[in-house]
Design a protein around this motif. Sequence first.
Motif, short mmCIF file in Angstrom:
data_model
loop_
_atom_site.label_atom_id
_atom_site.label_comp_id
_atom_site.label_asym_id
_atom_site.label_seq_id
_atom_site.Cartn_x
_atom_site.Cartn_y
_atom_site.Cartn_z
N SER A 394 0.82 -1.21 0.00
CA SER A 394 0.00 0.00 0.00
C SER A 394 0.85 1.26 0.00
O SER A 394 1.89 1.33 0.65
N CYS A 395 0.36 2.29 -0.73
CA CYS A 395 0.97 3.62 -0.66
C CYS A 395 0.04 4.60 0.03
O CYS A 395 0.30 5.80 0.03
N ASN A 396 -1.05 4.09 0.64
CA ASN A 396 -2.00 4.95 1.33
C ASN A 396 -2.58 4.19 2.53
O ASN A 396 -3.43 3.32 2.35
N ALA A 418 4.71 -4.43 7.80
CA ALA A 418 6.01 -3.77 7.61
C ALA A 418 5.78 -2.36 7.10
O ALA A 418 4.93 -2.13 6.24
N MET A 419 6.51 -1.41 7.66
CA MET A 419 6.53 -0.05 7.13
C MET A 419 7.67 0.03 6.12
O MET A 419 8.79 -0.37 6.42
N LEU A 420 7.38 0.51 4.92
CA LEU A 420 8.37 0.62 3.87
C LEU A 420 8.85 2.07 3.80
O LEU A 420 8.08 2.96 3.45
N SER A 431 3.59 0.77 2.94
CA SER A 431 3.57 -0.37 3.85
C SER A 431 3.19 -1.64 3.12
O SER A 431 2.75 -1.59 1.97
N MET A 432 3.34 -2.78 3.78
CA MET A 432 2.84 -4.04 3.27
C MET A 432 2.36 -4.89 4.43
O MET A 432 2.92 -4.84 5.53
#
Length: 438
Positions: A394-396, A418-420, A431-432
């Motif tokens: 996700s980017c949101n 996980a925070m990317l 995140s993913m």
Amino acid sequence: MAQFYSAKQRVTTKQRITVTIEDLDPFGQGVARHNGKTVFVSGALPGEQAEITVTEDKRQFARAKAKTITQPSPQRETPRCVHFGVCGGCQQQHAAVALQQESKARALSRMLSREAPLPVRVDEIISGSPWGYRRRARLGLQWHPKQQRLLMGFRQAASNDLVELKQCPVLVPELEALLQPLHHCLSSLNAVKRLGHVELVLADNGPLLVLRHLDALSAADRAKLERFSHEHRLMTFLADGSETLQALQATEPFYHSFDLQLTFSPQDFIQVNDGVNQQMVAKAIAWLDLQPDDRVLDLFCGMGNFTLPVGKCVQNAVGVEGVAALVRQAEYNAQLNNLRNVCFFQHNLEEDVSRQPWAAQGFNKVLLDPARAGAAGVMSHIVKLAPERVVYVSCNPTTLARDSQTFLSAGYHLERVAMLDMFPHTSHLESMVLFSKT
């Protein structure tokens, strides 16, 4: 008889107060409390006392700028970029990288916990180098008539005006080194007043340039660009507003991922942060626990960033993407890398998918990487497929939290988060998440 009226001059006084900063939000703003109201303070960090000027006062919150920091935080850093505070590209160069990551991880945890039956914690932070990481950038070009010169740079914060760049420490060094010579070259063109923007991309076989021009270029201008490209070993493409680019050389850009060579068009989307992207793909493969007999569906697949590496590990991988050009590029790369068990389909995933040729196949694992709007249109179909594992990139975080509720309501467990840190020093939060169903 004529009457003359003198309008009273409207006087506004910006309120100045002193606050203690308690937290940092994902956008790099300090968070304070004053008279029971939340105040978001740009330029301030947790633990600092700051004299601030209120710029916006709403019923439930206020926004302010820090004017004086009376007790600087030990996590305050000196920004590396001379344009920081004016350029709209970065918002957090004044904060230590660890603090940036922690604040984003806390925000992600809060957003996901709102929709979950139990508090959600971030298990890990995936990061790379905080400087020199950006391998793609679009720079605006503006002719300044009063100064009679060309401006080249990023937009100012909350403005259409450009910040004239002389350096950019988040760009990969190969692209940063091009900024000043490129500006000099473009300024010498006869068409200098009729240029739109320029894109710089670093491929594994060298840097490339896309120049958007509003009028046809003269033979002299083309010759200058060709000389500049040869001197800097630069792949150059001209964009006149049509759907196709004109290449000044016959070289095809590519990058490597998991022993695969992936070619791309300069117009194709590729992940800006290569280091974090490589880790992200590896983590997705590990979380999916891929086995040789798996059948994997990759939704919003782009040009196969996940699909192609996944295809090396499983019986069958199918990618679905809405942009036809990306599907064609993905198919080409599957052939180039001899991945015959991978195929791609073009479909708008905001529309009904039930009659699509790929929709009825028995996928036991799913990966999705939607745009900021999320994946609301396809969530019900994923649930019907009943995959054992789902990885959502996700980017949101807002739409991720919304879509997570669909999985949780269908009996899935939120296993890993996980925070990317894909864009250090900025407000972007990626995140993913892994969902599993036993």
